[in-house]
Motif scaffolding. Sequence first.
Motif, PDB file in Angstrom:
ATOM      1  N   UNK A   1     -22.326  65.096  10.035  1.00 28.50           N
ATOM      2  CA  UNK A   1     -22.794  63.751   9.699  1.00 28.50           C
ATOM      3  C   UNK A   1     -24.321  63.672   9.737  1.00 28.50           C
ATOM      4  N   UNK A   2     -24.937  64.370  10.673  1.00 33.78           N
ATOM      5  CA  UNK A   2     -26.398  64.347  10.810  1.00 33.78           C
ATOM      6  C   UNK A   2     -27.095  64.984   9.603  1.00 33.78           C
ATOM      7  N   UNK A   3     -26.394  65.854   8.894  1.00 30.96           N
ATOM      8  CA  UNK A   3     -27.016  66.569   7.778  1.00 30.96           C
ATOM      9  C   UNK A   3     -26.861  65.837   6.447  1.00 30.96           C
ATOM     10  N   UNK A   4     -26.018  64.818   6.404  1.00 33.22           N
ATOM     11  CA  UNK A   4     -25.740  64.135   5.143  1.00 33.22           C
ATOM     12  C   UNK A   4     -26.700  62.970   4.903  1.00 33.22           C
ATOM     13  N   UNK A   5     -26.968  62.714   3.644  1.00 31.69           N
ATOM     14  CA  UNK A   5     -27.872  61.625   3.271  1.00 31.69           C
ATOM     15  C   UNK A   5     -27.164  60.278   3.395  1.00 31.69           C
TER      16      UNK A   5
ATOM     17  N   UNK B   1     -21.259  59.471  -0.761  1.00 31.40           N
ATOM     18  CA  UNK B   1     -19.798  59.352  -0.621  1.00 31.40           C
ATOM     19  C   UNK B   1     -19.240  60.312   0.427  1.00 31.40           C
ATOM     20  N   UNK B   2     -19.820  61.492   0.518  1.00 32.82           N
ATOM     21  CA  UNK B   2     -19.329  62.468   1.501  1.00 32.82           C
ATOM     22  C   UNK B   2     -19.588  61.969   2.926  1.00 32.82           C
ATOM     23  N   UNK B   3     -20.722  61.300   3.124  1.00 34.55           N
ATOM     24  CA  UNK B   3     -21.034  60.771   4.452  1.00 34.55           C
ATOM     25  C   UNK B   3     -20.005  59.723   4.851  1.00 34.55           C
TER      26      UNK B   3
ATOM     27  N   UNK C   1     -15.380  58.229   8.208  1.00 37.42           N
ATOM     28  CA  UNK C   1     -13.982  57.803   8.341  1.00 37.42           C
ATOM     29  C   UNK C   1     -13.172  58.824   9.130  1.00 37.42           C
ATOM     30  N   UNK C   2     -13.345  60.104   8.799  1.00 36.79           N
ATOM     31  CA  UNK C   2     -12.612  61.151   9.515  1.00 36.79           C
ATOM     32  C   UNK C   2     -13.030  61.188  10.982  1.00 36.79           C
TER      33      UNK C   2
END
Length: 56
Positions: A20-24, A28-30, A35-36
């Motif tokens: 999560x820390x690496x996503x912008x 949508x992936x974040x 959610x997961x």
Amino acid sequence: MLAVELYRVMKRVEELERKLKTLKPGSPEKEKVEDELRVTRAEERRLKSLMQGAKD
């Protein structure tokens, strides 16, 4: 056996938090990872509660 499952879930929470820390922000992936992570944390709390109940 319950302890093994709890350990597995705890490791998954750690993995998702790192990812999560690496996503912008706003990607949508974040949102998918958030959610997961929410579901996995709920499972972690449930397992911890079960283990606590087994101790009592």
